[in-house]
Write a protein that holds these residues in place. Structure first.
Motif, short mmCIF file in Angstrom:
data_model
loop_
_atom_site.label_atom_id
_atom_site.label_comp_id
_atom_site.label_asym_id
_atom_site.label_seq_id
_atom_site.Cartn_x
_atom_site.Cartn_y
_atom_site.Cartn_z
N LEU A 27 16.98 128.30 50.74
CA LEU A 27 16.97 128.99 52.03
C LEU A 27 15.56 129.46 52.38
N TYR A 28 14.85 129.98 51.41
CA TYR A 28 13.47 130.43 51.65
C TYR A 28 12.61 129.26 52.13
N VAL A 29 12.71 128.13 51.43
CA VAL A 29 11.91 126.96 51.80
C VAL A 29 12.31 126.47 53.20
N ALA A 30 13.61 126.41 53.47
CA ALA A 30 14.07 125.94 54.78
C ALA A 30 13.59 126.85 55.91
N LEU A 31 13.51 128.13 55.65
CA LEU A 31 13.08 129.07 56.69
C LEU A 31 11.58 129.05 56.92
N THR A 32 10.81 128.75 55.89
CA THR A 32 9.35 128.88 56.00
C THR A 32 8.61 127.54 56.14
N LEU A 33 9.18 126.46 55.67
CA LEU A 33 8.50 125.16 55.66
C LEU A 33 7.94 124.74 57.03
N PRO A 34 8.68 124.88 58.11
CA PRO A 34 8.13 124.42 59.40
C PRO A 34 7.00 125.28 59.97
N ILE A 62 28.78 127.84 50.98
CA ILE A 62 28.67 127.74 52.45
C ILE A 62 27.23 127.95 52.88
N LEU A 63 26.58 128.96 52.32
CA LEU A 63 25.17 129.22 52.65
C LEU A 63 24.30 128.03 52.26
N LEU A 64 24.57 127.42 51.11
CA LEU A 64 23.81 126.24 50.69
C LEU A 64 24.04 125.08 51.65
N LEU A 65 25.27 124.88 52.10
CA LEU A 65 25.58 123.81 53.05
C LEU A 65 24.78 124.00 54.34
N PHE A 66 24.78 125.23 54.87
CA PHE A 66 24.03 125.50 56.10
C PHE A 66 22.51 125.39 55.86
N THR A 67 22.07 125.72 54.67
CA THR A 67 20.65 125.56 54.33
C THR A 67 20.28 124.09 54.34
N LEU A 68 21.14 123.23 53.80
CA LEU A 68 20.87 121.79 53.82
C LEU A 68 20.84 121.26 55.25
N PHE A 96 17.53 122.02 56.64
CA PHE A 96 16.50 121.06 56.23
C PHE A 96 16.45 119.87 57.17
N LEU A 97 17.59 119.43 57.68
CA LEU A 97 17.60 118.34 58.66
C LEU A 97 16.86 118.76 59.93
N VAL A 98 17.12 119.95 60.39
CA VAL A 98 16.43 120.47 61.58
C VAL A 98 14.94 120.63 61.28
N ASP A 99 14.61 121.10 60.09
CA ASP A 99 13.21 121.24 59.69
C ASP A 99 12.50 119.89 59.73
N GLY A 100 13.17 118.88 59.20
CA GLY A 100 12.58 117.53 59.20
C GLY A 100 12.30 117.06 60.61
N TRP A 101 13.25 117.27 61.50
CA TRP A 101 13.06 116.89 62.90
C TRP A 101 11.92 117.68 63.53
N THR A 102 11.86 119.00 63.25
CA THR A 102 10.82 119.86 63.80
C THR A 102 9.44 119.43 63.32
N ILE A 103 9.31 119.18 62.03
CA ILE A 103 8.03 118.78 61.46
C ILE A 103 7.62 117.42 62.00
N LEU A 104 8.55 116.48 62.06
CA LEU A 104 8.25 115.15 62.58
C LEU A 104 7.79 115.23 64.04
N THR A 105 8.48 116.04 64.82
CA THR A 105 8.10 116.21 66.22
C THR A 105 6.72 116.85 66.33
N ALA A 106 6.46 117.89 65.56
CA ALA A 106 5.16 118.57 65.61
C ALA A 106 4.03 117.64 65.20
N MET A 107 4.30 116.76 64.24
CA MET A 107 3.24 115.85 63.76
C MET A 107 3.00 114.69 64.71
N THR A 108 4.03 114.21 65.38
CA THR A 108 3.87 113.05 66.26
C THR A 108 3.37 113.43 67.65
N VAL A 109 3.69 114.63 68.12
CA VAL A 109 3.30 115.04 69.45
C VAL A 109 1.85 115.55 69.48
N SER A 110 1.41 116.16 68.40
CA SER A 110 0.08 116.77 68.42
C SER A 110 -1.03 115.78 68.26
#
Length: 179
Positions: free
Chosen positions: A20-27, A156-162, A165-179
């Motif tokens: 959860l910590y990684v998912a919240l901070t990674l992007p 349940i918390l782990l499931l939502f954390t996973l 991570f999908l949303v994080d991946g999309w966010t990071i990919l978008t940030a890297m391709t648009v900039s």
């Protein structure tokens, strides 16, 4: 020969909280770069890394039961000023006192002969065996003592954390391709 039992924090809880910590901070560093935020991404990486180490240190908690008493300790590399732990001889345990949390749960405190309170560790693997041992050593009835959180809550918390991570991946990919 003295026998002791060591109870560590439940792996499910440890994995869930670290994830959860990684998912919240990674992007954050990617978004800081994308939005030209005043905080440089490198500084965010340093802060996120320090936070991860601190969280991991807290999650190294272990409970040691032996013939003399109960001890809550942390890994040797964790500075004592950060997480000191405690030790309580069985002969000093006067009672186990329940307290309601702000969220409506119940936590328990060991109350010593000198009226000091020590939080009963409730997120450890082998909690039922732990509580049985406490009852054997102190004579205090622990039949109504249950963990604060059930495993399904962390699943349940782990499931939502996973999913995060999908949303994080999309966010990071978008940030890297648009900039």
């Amino acid at each position: 020969m003295e026998t002791s039992s060591v109870f560590r924090l439940s792996p499910l809880i440890r994995i869930t909280l670290l994830s959860l910590y990684v998912a919240l901070t990674l992007p954050l560093p990617f978004l800081a770069d994308f939005t030209n935020a005043p905080v440089p991404p490198g500084l965010l990486w340093v802060g996120i890394s320090c936070g991860f180490v601190i969280l991991y240190a807290v999650l190294t908690e272990r409970v040691i039961l032996n013939e003399e008493g109960i001890q809550v300790a942390y890994a040797a590399w964790v500075p004592k000023f950060f997480r000191k732990g405690w030790c309580l001889p069985w002969s000093e345990v006067q009672q186990l006192k329940p307290r309601t949390t702000g969220q409506g749960g119940i936590v328990y405190y060991f109350v010593s002969q000198d009226q000091k309170a020590y939080l009963l560790p409730m997120r450890i693997a082998g909690f039922a065996r732990f509580v049985r041992t406490v009852q054997e050593k102190t004579g205090i009835d622990t039949t109504d003592v249950y963990p604060l959180s059930q495993p399904w809550m962390y699943l349940i918390l782990l499931l939502f954390t996973l999913l995060m991570f999908l949303v994080d991946g999309w966010t990071i990919l978008t940030a890297m391709t648009v900039s």
